[in-house]
Design an enzyme around this catalytic site. Sequence first.
Site, PDB file in Angstrom:
ATOM      1  N   GLU A 209       0.777  -1.588  -0.061  1.00  0.00           N
ATOM      2  CA  GLU A 209      -0.335  -0.116  -0.243  1.00  0.00           C
ATOM      3  C   GLU A 209       1.082   1.232  -0.132  1.00  0.00           C
ATOM      4  O   GLU A 209       0.869   2.516   0.666  1.00  0.00           O
ATOM      5  CB  GLU A 209      -0.670   0.097   1.371  1.00  0.00           C
ATOM      6  CG  GLU A 209      -2.023  -0.849   1.319  1.00  0.00           C
ATOM      7  CD  GLU A 209      -2.689  -1.239   2.147  1.00  0.00           C
ATOM      8  OE1 GLU A 209      -2.501  -0.569   3.494  1.00  0.00           O
ATOM      9  OE2 GLU A 209      -3.855  -2.155   1.992  1.00  0.00           O
ATOM     10  N   GLU A 316      -6.444  -7.825  -0.279  1.00  0.00           N
ATOM     11  CA  GLU A 316      -6.738  -7.349   0.765  1.00  0.00           C
ATOM     12  C   GLU A 316      -7.969  -7.532   0.568  1.00  0.00           C
ATOM     13  O   GLU A 316      -8.514  -6.561  -0.066  1.00  0.00           O
ATOM     14  CB  GLU A 316      -6.649  -6.392   1.104  1.00  0.00           C
ATOM     15  CG  GLU A 316      -4.893  -6.795   2.026  1.00  0.00           C
ATOM     16  CD  GLU A 316      -4.399  -5.166   2.429  1.00  0.00           C
ATOM     17  OE1 GLU A 316      -5.514  -4.489   3.525  1.00  0.00           O
ATOM     18  OE2 GLU A 316      -3.362  -5.647   2.928  1.00  0.00           O
TER      19      GLU A 316
END
Length: 382
Positions: A209, A316
Amino acid sequence: MKSSLSSLASWPPAPLLRAAPGPNAGGIGFSGSTSCVSGYTCRYSNDWYSQCVPGTAATTLKTTTASTPTSTSTPSNGKFKWFGINQSCGEFGKGVYPGTWGKEFTFPSTSSIQTHINDGFNAFRVAFAMERLVPGQLTGSVNYAYLQNLTAVVNFITNAGKYAILDPHNYGRYYDNIITDTSAFGAFWKTVASQFASNPRVIFDTNNEFHDMDQNLVLNLNQAAINGIRAAGATSQYIFVEGNAWTGAWTWAATNNNLAALTDPQNKIVYEMHQYLDTDGSGTSTACVSTDIGVQRLTSATNWLRANGKVGFLGEFAGGANSVCQTAITGLLDHLKANSDVWQGALWWAGGPWWGDYIYSYEPPSGTGYTYYNSLLKKYVP
């Protein structure tokens, strides 16, 4: 954000148009023709996305509202290559480096992983802290104590014939500073990849991320990671690349378009995206926006992957333990399956022995996500 446009992905030799009127478009809010050209047939994915693919079956695109998926709906169409559970806690203790095993951080439970393997899951993304694996500086050497514990988990997974995804869970930072030295980042990855170069069931995830960073820097860091991994002699493994803006699927096409330029001599790049279903997409609430928010937030990314000839992976996803989220998660997974030509699979966030009563915990036997969602997720195992 929620999308209200019908969307189309291009398909070579391109009898399709994207989000534009024409004889090959369809979806809610679309007012043009709903017929495919000769030699093509409609493949309906959801109310916002239909496409014409080679074939000679019925050629009318579906434009009426589909029934809402339920928790008992059966996955259809394609098959995932990887489907499993994130394994966390090796990255815990942020800011305390090196930290103490058992105090600031711990490693995933192999007995819990075995439970997931018994249920059919075949992929596990193992989070770690860059500062613990290669301390001091990115060009430094590995900490062999931390490496040994990480490797024990990785080997447990791969010796079982499953896939271990190495996840430096650092958000594009090292000691809390944005990584700007692409050469050093490549050196870090060469050092790490050299430890796993002989294991074909290891997958390298460039970094978790990236966010609030220069977009060209994100491109260059990903390319440096790819170059470093291949320079280590790790030539058989896949490389998962992540994007800016928390690598969100719902913002991918608008934010990370330049990552289409990434190159790999082994042609094994997979674009990893993440997607949560609460209002701001942060994954911090048990509430999902709507029963169809999963599909809505994936559609533009699906189109981007297909239009650019890429493949993706949802690294995710999660939702609260309630019926709205359960229906949204079902729709999300059905969308991935229906578009398995570009989506390779997905991972729930997250398992790990220290999650306690975390709203999405997938740690057996009593994690909230595990007890509520395991029977559903098992329907999607490869």
